[in-house]
Design a protein around this motif. Sequence first.
Motif, PDB file in Angstrom:
ATOM      1  N   GLY A  49       0.749  -1.130   0.149  1.00 46.74           N
ATOM      2  CA  GLY A  49       0.011   0.040   0.076  1.00 46.74           C
ATOM      3  C   GLY A  49       0.740   1.174   0.160  1.00 46.74           C
ATOM      4  O   GLY A  49       2.192   1.441  -0.314  1.00 46.74           O
ATOM      5  N   CYS A  50       0.343   2.346   0.199  1.00 46.88           N
ATOM      6  CA  CYS A  50       0.901   3.569   0.155  1.00 46.88           C
ATOM      7  C   CYS A  50       2.163   3.839   0.979  1.00 46.88           C
ATOM      8  O   CYS A  50       1.978   3.419   2.428  1.00 46.88           O
ATOM      9  N   LEU A  51       3.089   4.241   0.501  1.00 46.72           N
ATOM     10  CA  LEU A  51       4.521   4.173   1.294  1.00 46.72           C
ATOM     11  C   LEU A  51       4.687   5.755   1.800  1.00 46.72           C
ATOM     12  O   LEU A  51       5.462   6.261   2.364  1.00 46.72           O
ATOM     13  N   GLY A  52       3.772   6.683   1.263  1.00 48.47           N
ATOM     14  CA  GLY A  52       3.966   8.069   1.869  1.00 48.47           C
ATOM     15  C   GLY A  52       3.995   9.250   0.614  1.00 48.47           C
ATOM     16  O   GLY A  52       3.294  10.050   0.685  1.00 48.47           O
ATOM     17  N   PRO A  53       5.297   9.150   0.041  1.00 46.19           N
ATOM     18  CA  PRO A  53       5.585  10.285  -0.777  1.00 46.19           C
ATOM     19  C   PRO A  53       4.910  10.275  -2.214  1.00 46.19           C
ATOM     20  O   PRO A  53       5.525   9.856  -3.179  1.00 46.19           O
ATOM     21  N   PHE A  55       3.333  12.037  -4.517  1.00 46.35           N
ATOM     22  CA  PHE A  55       3.567  12.641  -5.595  1.00 46.35           C
ATOM     23  C   PHE A  55       4.901  12.268  -6.459  1.00 46.35           C
ATOM     24  O   PHE A  55       5.084  13.013  -7.440  1.00 46.35           O
ATOM     25  N   ASP A  56       5.750  11.612  -5.810  1.00 45.39           N
ATOM     26  CA  ASP A  56       7.097  11.210  -6.261  1.00 45.39           C
ATOM     27  C   ASP A  56       6.894   9.884  -6.767  1.00 45.39           C
ATOM     28  O   ASP A  56       7.930   9.362  -7.547  1.00 45.39           O
ATOM     29  N   GLY A  57       5.838   8.960  -7.020  1.00 38.69           N
ATOM     30  CA  GLY A  57       5.784   7.618  -7.228  1.00 38.69           C
ATOM     31  C   GLY A  57       5.892   7.320  -8.817  1.00 38.69           C
ATOM     32  O   GLY A  57       6.240   8.345  -9.561  1.00 38.69           O
ATOM     33  N   PRO A  58       6.209   6.196  -9.070  1.00 38.45           N
ATOM     34  CA  PRO A  58       5.955   4.926  -8.271  1.00 38.45           C
ATOM     35  C   PRO A  58       7.127   4.958  -7.188  1.00 38.45           C
ATOM     36  O   PRO A  58       8.188   5.283  -7.616  1.00 38.45           O
ATOM     37  N   ASN A  59       7.031   4.543  -5.906  1.00 41.49           N
ATOM     38  CA  ASN A  59       7.656   4.511  -4.949  1.00 41.49           C
ATOM     39  C   ASN A  59       8.072   3.193  -4.501  1.00 41.49           C
ATOM     40  O   ASN A  59       7.091   2.410  -4.673  1.00 41.49           O
ATOM     41  N   ALA A  60       9.249   2.918  -3.984  1.00 42.75           N
ATOM     42  CA  ALA A  60       9.599   1.267  -3.507  1.00 42.75           C
ATOM     43  C   ALA A  60      10.693   1.575  -2.477  1.00 42.75           C
ATOM     44  O   ALA A  60      11.285   2.711  -2.264  1.00 42.75           O
ATOM     45  N   VAL A  61      10.729   0.526  -1.691  1.00 42.36           N
ATOM     46  CA  VAL A  61      11.799   0.694  -0.637  1.00 42.36           C
ATOM     47  C   VAL A  61      12.217  -0.931  -0.464  1.00 42.36           C
ATOM     48  O   VAL A  61      11.710  -1.904  -0.772  1.00 42.36           O
ATOM     49  N   VAL A  62      13.673  -0.964  -0.163  1.00 39.07           N
ATOM     50  CA  VAL A  62      14.389  -2.060  -0.284  1.00 39.07           C
ATOM     51  C   VAL A  62      14.728  -2.264   1.293  1.00 39.07           C
ATOM     52  O   VAL A  62      15.482  -1.335   1.956  1.00 39.07           O
ATOM     53  N   GLN A  96      14.161  11.332  -2.737  1.00 37.55           N
ATOM     54  CA  GLN A  96      14.618  12.604  -1.853  1.00 37.55           C
ATOM     55  C   GLN A  96      13.742  12.969  -0.688  1.00 37.55           C
ATOM     56  O   GLN A  96      14.158  13.553   0.189  1.00 37.55           O
ATOM     57  N   ARG A  97      12.508  12.258  -0.512  1.00 43.47           N
ATOM     58  CA  ARG A  97      11.680  12.221   0.248  1.00 43.47           C
ATOM     59  C   ARG A  97      11.304  11.058   1.061  1.00 43.47           C
ATOM     60  O   ARG A  97      10.284  10.595   0.935  1.00 43.47           O
ATOM     61  N   PRO A  98      12.141  10.214   1.581  1.00 41.68           N
ATOM     62  CA  PRO A  98      11.972   8.737   1.969  1.00 41.68           C
ATOM     63  C   PRO A  98      10.879   8.823   3.159  1.00 41.68           C
ATOM     64  O   PRO A  98      11.160   9.568   3.869  1.00 41.68           O
ATOM     65  N   GLY A 103       0.495  13.269   7.795  1.00 39.11           N
ATOM     66  CA  GLY A 103      -0.852  13.586   7.243  1.00 39.11           C
ATOM     67  C   GLY A 103      -1.034  12.856   6.111  1.00 39.11           C
ATOM     68  O   GLY A 103      -1.963  13.177   5.501  1.00 39.11           O
ATOM     69  N   SER A 104      -0.106  11.599   5.580  1.00 34.34           N
ATOM     70  CA  SER A 104      -0.427  11.133   4.589  1.00 34.34           C
ATOM     71  C   SER A 104      -1.711  10.033   4.609  1.00 34.34           C
ATOM     72  O   SER A 104      -1.966   9.953   6.005  1.00 34.34           O
ATOM     73  N   ASP A 105      -1.986   9.628   3.819  1.00 38.45           N
ATOM     74  CA  ASP A 105      -3.232   8.712   3.802  1.00 38.45           C
ATOM     75  C   ASP A 105      -2.805   7.334   4.648  1.00 38.45           C
ATOM     76  O   ASP A 105      -1.759   6.768   4.425  1.00 38.45           O
ATOM     77  N   PRO A 106      -3.463   7.160   5.919  1.00 42.64           N
ATOM     78  CA  PRO A 106      -2.956   6.003   6.648  1.00 42.64           C
ATOM     79  C   PRO A 106      -3.430   4.473   6.324  1.00 42.64           C
ATOM     80  O   PRO A 106      -2.640   3.592   6.630  1.00 42.64           O
ATOM     81  N   GLY A 107      -4.057   4.352   4.872  1.00 39.47           N
ATOM     82  CA  GLY A 107      -4.216   3.394   4.470  1.00 39.47           C
ATOM     83  C   GLY A 107      -5.218   2.457   5.113  1.00 39.47           C
ATOM     84  O   GLY A 107      -5.731   2.947   6.221  1.00 39.47           O
ATOM     85  N   PRO A 108      -5.635   1.363   4.634  1.00 37.56           N
ATOM     86  CA  PRO A 108      -6.562   0.342   5.066  1.00 37.56           C
ATOM     87  C   PRO A 108      -6.373  -0.249   6.513  1.00 37.56           C
ATOM     88  O   PRO A 108      -7.143  -0.560   7.336  1.00 37.56           O
ATOM     89  N   THR A 109      -5.120  -0.135   7.128  1.00 39.02           N
ATOM     90  CA  THR A 109      -4.717  -0.882   8.403  1.00 39.02           C
ATOM     91  C   THR A 109      -4.629   0.306   9.753  1.00 39.02           C
ATOM     92  O   THR A 109      -4.598  -0.318  10.574  1.00 39.02           O
ATOM     93  N   ASP A 110      -5.441   1.473   9.288  1.00 43.25           N
ATOM     94  CA  ASP A 110      -5.704   2.404  10.424  1.00 43.25           C
ATOM     95  C   ASP A 110      -6.371   1.816  11.391  1.00 43.25           C
ATOM     96  O   ASP A 110      -7.637   1.360  11.097  1.00 43.25           O
ATOM     97  N   ARG A 111      -6.194   1.994  12.620  1.00 46.19           N
ATOM     98  CA  ARG A 111      -6.911   1.633  13.663  1.00 46.19           C
ATOM     99  C   ARG A 111      -7.739   2.851  14.447  1.00 46.19           C
ATOM    100  O   ARG A 111      -8.118   2.864  15.514  1.00 46.19           O
ATOM    101  N   ALA A 112      -7.513   3.906  14.034  1.00 45.17           N
ATOM    102  CA  ALA A 112      -8.034   5.286  14.645  1.00 45.17           C
ATOM    103  C   ALA A 112      -9.436   5.066  14.813  1.00 45.17           C
ATOM    104  O   ALA A 112     -10.072   5.790  15.602  1.00 45.17           O
ATOM    105  N   GLY A 113     -10.316   4.328  13.991  1.00 42.49           N
ATOM    106  CA  GLY A 113     -11.811   3.964  14.289  1.00 42.49           C
ATOM    107  C   GLY A 113     -12.064   3.616  15.584  1.00 42.49           C
ATOM    108  O   GLY A 113     -12.838   3.933  16.140  1.00 42.49           O
ATOM    109  N   ASP A 114     -11.150   2.636  15.979  1.00 42.84           N
ATOM    110  CA  ASP A 114     -11.328   2.002  17.441  1.00 42.84           C
ATOM    111  C   ASP A 114     -11.048   3.069  18.261  1.00 42.84           C
ATOM    112  O   ASP A 114     -11.800   3.217  19.413  1.00 42.84           O
ATOM    113  N   ARG A 115     -10.108   3.987  18.316  1.00 37.10           N
ATOM    114  CA  ARG A 115      -9.477   4.943  19.291  1.00 37.10           C
ATOM    115  C   ARG A 115     -10.877   6.048  19.311  1.00 37.10           C
ATOM    116  O   ARG A 115     -11.006   6.633  20.458  1.00 37.10           O
TER     117      ARG A 115
END
Length: 133
Positions: A49-53, A55-62, A96-98, A103-115
């Motif tokens: 899912g979303c890694l955060g940056p 506007f710079d995508g496609p993004n990836a991390v090793v 350049q912005r790893p 404030g980025s999209d927290p994605g489907p695993t966000d548990r804020a709804g429970d809190r």
Amino acid sequence: VAARHLFVCTNSRSSGKPACGPRGDALVAAVQIALLERGGGDALVTNCGCLGPCFDGPNAVVYPDGVWYAGLEPDDAAGLADHLAAGRVLTEKLSQRPGPELGSDPGPTDRAGDRAHPERSAERTDDRGADRR
Ligand code: FES
């Protein structure tokens, strides 16, 4: 345990904000083919899912190297396979912005709804109390 693991963002969204989406999917396929052709050993490639940056995508991390890439294209597959198999970093595509942006999209695993609904846990406590009576 794999020596290196490439996570490629394939997140899609309909809000209009940029997303890696199908371009990430194409990159995953290209890197998997490049690894097969090269003999990538025990390296892994996984979409994520979303890694955060976005506007710079496609993004990836090793991992475990913690090396972030941005602006990737299928033509970068051979270079990424070299990183995964031999540790050679594809320096021209380093992000350049790893990392996730605040404030980025927290994605489907966000548990804020429970809190956000502490009364639900209070209700559960009440129910358990009622069972003991
Ligand atoms: S959608 Fe790919 S990094 Fe956010």
